[in-house]
Motif scaffolding. Structure first.
Motif, PDB file in Angstrom:
ATOM      1  N   ALA A  74       0.870  -1.185   0.000  1.00  0.00           N
ATOM      2  CA  ALA A  74       0.000   0.000   0.000  1.00  0.00           C
ATOM      3  C   ALA A  74       0.900   1.227   0.000  1.00  0.00           C
ATOM      4  O   ALA A  74       1.947   1.241   0.658  1.00  0.00           O
ATOM      5  CB  ALA A  74      -0.899  -0.006   1.222  1.00  0.00           C
ATOM      6  N   LYS A  75       0.500   2.256  -0.759  1.00  0.00           N
ATOM      7  CA  LYS A  75       1.355   3.436  -0.875  1.00  0.00           C
ATOM      8  C   LYS A  75       0.520   4.707  -0.955  1.00  0.00           C
ATOM      9  O   LYS A  75      -0.662   4.658  -1.284  1.00  0.00           O
ATOM     10  CB  LYS A  75       2.275   3.315  -2.091  1.00  0.00           C
ATOM     11  CG  LYS A  75       1.551   3.295  -3.436  1.00  0.00           C
ATOM     12  CD  LYS A  75       2.514   3.018  -4.576  1.00  0.00           C
ATOM     13  CE  LYS A  75       1.846   3.087  -5.928  1.00  0.00           C
ATOM     14  NZ  LYS A  75       1.426   4.413  -6.350  1.00  0.00           N
ATOM     15  N   THR A  76       1.188   5.818  -0.658  1.00  0.00           N
ATOM     16  CA  THR A  76       0.550   7.120  -0.818  1.00  0.00           C
ATOM     17  C   THR A  76       1.310   7.982  -1.823  1.00  0.00           C
ATOM     18  O   THR A  76       0.750   8.910  -2.393  1.00  0.00           O
ATOM     19  CB  THR A  76       0.459   7.886   0.518  1.00  0.00           C
ATOM     20  OG1 THR A  76       1.772   8.035   1.059  1.00  0.00           O
ATOM     21  CG2 THR A  76      -0.439   7.153   1.506  1.00  0.00           C
ATOM     22  N   ASP A  79       5.457   7.583  -6.688  1.00  0.00           N
ATOM     23  CA  ASP A  79       6.632   6.717  -6.853  1.00  0.00           C
ATOM     24  C   ASP A  79       6.631   5.731  -5.692  1.00  0.00           C
ATOM     25  O   ASP A  79       6.883   6.100  -4.547  1.00  0.00           O
ATOM     26  CB  ASP A  79       7.919   7.548  -6.851  1.00  0.00           C
ATOM     27  CG  ASP A  79       9.193   6.708  -6.825  1.00  0.00           C
ATOM     28  OD1 ASP A  79       9.118   5.457  -6.853  1.00  0.00           O
ATOM     29  OD2 ASP A  79      10.276   7.312  -6.776  1.00  0.00           O
ATOM     30  N   ALA A  80       6.350   4.468  -5.967  1.00  0.00           N
ATOM     31  CA  ALA A  80       6.255   3.454  -4.908  1.00  0.00           C
ATOM     32  C   ALA A  80       7.561   3.288  -4.145  1.00  0.00           C
ATOM     33  O   ALA A  80       7.553   2.820  -3.010  1.00  0.00           O
ATOM     34  CB  ALA A  80       5.824   2.120  -5.508  1.00  0.00           C
ATOM     35  N   GLY A  81       8.670   3.678  -4.728  1.00  0.00           N
ATOM     36  CA  GLY A  81       9.947   3.615  -4.029  1.00  0.00           C
ATOM     37  C   GLY A  81       9.951   4.471  -2.773  1.00  0.00           C
ATOM     38  O   GLY A  81      10.594   4.128  -1.776  1.00  0.00           O
ATOM     39  N   ALA A  82       9.226   5.570  -2.795  1.00  0.00           N
ATOM     40  CA  ALA A  82       9.147   6.450  -1.627  1.00  0.00           C
ATOM     41  C   ALA A  82       8.407   5.789  -0.468  1.00  0.00           C
ATOM     42  O   ALA A  82       8.531   6.216   0.672  1.00  0.00           O
ATOM     43  CB  ALA A  82       8.473   7.771  -2.007  1.00  0.00           C
ATOM     44  N   VAL A 103       1.555   8.524 -14.654  1.00  0.00           N
ATOM     45  CA  VAL A 103       1.636   9.024 -13.276  1.00  0.00           C
ATOM     46  C   VAL A 103       2.391   8.002 -12.420  1.00  0.00           C
ATOM     47  O   VAL A 103       3.615   8.039 -12.342  1.00  0.00           O
ATOM     48  CB  VAL A 103       0.242   9.344 -12.684  1.00  0.00           C
ATOM     49  CG1 VAL A 103       0.371   9.937 -11.286  1.00  0.00           C
ATOM     50  CG2 VAL A 103      -0.531  10.307 -13.573  1.00  0.00           C
ATOM     51  N   CYS A 104       1.683   7.097 -11.763  1.00  0.00           N
ATOM     52  CA  CYS A 104       2.324   6.175 -10.815  1.00  0.00           C
ATOM     53  C   CYS A 104       3.283   5.206 -11.499  1.00  0.00           C
ATOM     54  O   CYS A 104       4.377   4.958 -10.984  1.00  0.00           O
ATOM     55  CB  CYS A 104       1.275   5.421 -10.016  1.00  0.00           C
ATOM     56  SG  CYS A 104       0.377   6.489  -8.857  1.00  0.00           S
ATOM     57  N   LEU A 112      12.892   3.803  -9.717  1.00  0.00           N
ATOM     58  CA  LEU A 112      13.681   2.560  -9.697  1.00  0.00           C
ATOM     59  C   LEU A 112      14.956   2.709 -10.516  1.00  0.00           C
ATOM     60  O   LEU A 112      16.019   2.230 -10.115  1.00  0.00           O
ATOM     61  CB  LEU A 112      12.836   1.390 -10.209  1.00  0.00           C
ATOM     62  CG  LEU A 112      11.706   0.934  -9.278  1.00  0.00           C
ATOM     63  CD1 LEU A 112      10.742   0.020 -10.021  1.00  0.00           C
ATOM     64  CD2 LEU A 112      12.262   0.263  -8.029  1.00  0.00           C
ATOM     65  N   ALA A 113      14.844   3.391 -11.656  1.00  0.00           N
ATOM     66  CA  ALA A 113      16.036   3.615 -12.489  1.00  0.00           C
ATOM     67  C   ALA A 113      17.058   4.488 -11.753  1.00  0.00           C
ATOM     68  O   ALA A 113      18.253   4.179 -11.750  1.00  0.00           O
ATOM     69  CB  ALA A 113      15.637   4.246 -13.823  1.00  0.00           C
ATOM     70  N   VAL A 114      16.589   5.542 -11.108  1.00  0.00           N
ATOM     71  CA  VAL A 114      17.484   6.412 -10.341  1.00  0.00           C
ATOM     72  C   VAL A 114      18.152   5.630  -9.210  1.00  0.00           C
ATOM     73  O   VAL A 114      19.314   5.862  -8.876  1.00  0.00           O
ATOM     74  CB  VAL A 114      16.715   7.643  -9.802  1.00  0.00           C
ATOM     75  CG1 VAL A 114      17.518   8.390  -8.759  1.00  0.00           C
ATOM     76  CG2 VAL A 114      16.344   8.570 -10.948  1.00  0.00           C
TER      77      VAL A 114
END
Length: 179
Positions: A74-76, A79-82, A103-104, A112-114
C-alpha cells in the motif's frame, strides 16, 4: 543493451485497482496482459510485487491479479519507491507494468532507475484513462533510458531458449493472448 535476466528479476505491478481499472482505456486488455505476465513470472520463479495507491480511496488490487502477487504494498506516493518498494535490495532487473502510465507507473519506473535498477516497462500491460497520456508516459520513459517492451519480449528473454524446462508452459501462456 542487455537482455532481461530471469535470475535477477522482480516483476512489479503498479495500481491495478478495482476503482481505477474501469476508467482505464482498454482496461480488460491491460489487465489480461498483466495477469499473463504475472503467470509467466510465477512459472519461472520470478517474485511478483503489486502496489496499491491509496487503497482506501481506489480499493484493493483486482482480485484476479492480487492472487498472483507474492506481496502487495500500500502506498501514498506516486513513486512506490518512496513507500519502500524494493528498499534495501541490490540493483537488479525490474520488469514493471501498471496504471496510470503517465503518473504512478512512470514515477515508480523512473525512481527505480534512479535507484540503480535496470527497468523494463511492459507497454501492453500498462494503461491510462486517455490514450495520449499512455503514449506520452511511454515516450518520456523511453527518453529517460527506460527500456520499453511487451509481454512476449519479456517471456522469451526470460526463457532464452526453447530448451528451457518451462518453455512449453510459458509458450502456452503466450499463445493464450488475444490476437
Amino acid at each position: 543493451m542487455t537482455l532481461i535476466r530471469v535470475d535477477r528479476s522482480t516483476l512489479v505491478l503498479v495500481d491495478y485497482q478495482v476503482r481505477l481499472l474501469p476508467a482505464i482505456h482498454r482496461s480488460a486488455e491491460v489487465l489480461d496482459a498483466a495477469m499473463r505476465l504475472a503467470d509467466i513470472a510465477r512459472e519461472l520463479g520470478v517474485r511478483v510485487v503489486g502496489t496499491e495507491q491509496n487503497p482506501a480511496g481506489l480499493g484493493p488490487t483486482a482480485p484476479a491479479l492480487q492472487v498472483r502477487c507474492d506481496e502487495v504494498l500500500a502506498k501514498t506516493h506516486f513513486d512506490a519507491g518512496a513507500d519502500g518498494l524494493l528498499a534495501g535490495q541490490p540493483a537488479h532487473d525490474v520488469v514493471i507494468a501498471g496504471c496510470e502510465s503517465h503518473v504512478c507507473l512512470l514515477q515508480t519506473a523512473l525512481g527505480l532507475a534512479v535507484a540503480g535498477h535496470t527497468v523494463w516497462v511492459v507497454a501492453d500491460a500498462c494503461g491510462s484513462r486517455r490514450v495520449a497520456d499512455h503514449d506520452l508516459g511511454m515516450q518520456r520513459l523511453r527518453d529517460a533510458g527506460v527500456r520499453i517492451v511487451n509481454v512476449e519480449m519479456v517471456a522469451f528473454e526470460w526463457l532464452r531458449s526453447c530448451t528451457h524446462d518451462r518453455f512449453k508452459a510459458v509458450l502456452a501462456l503466450v499463445k493464450a493472448a488475444p490476437l
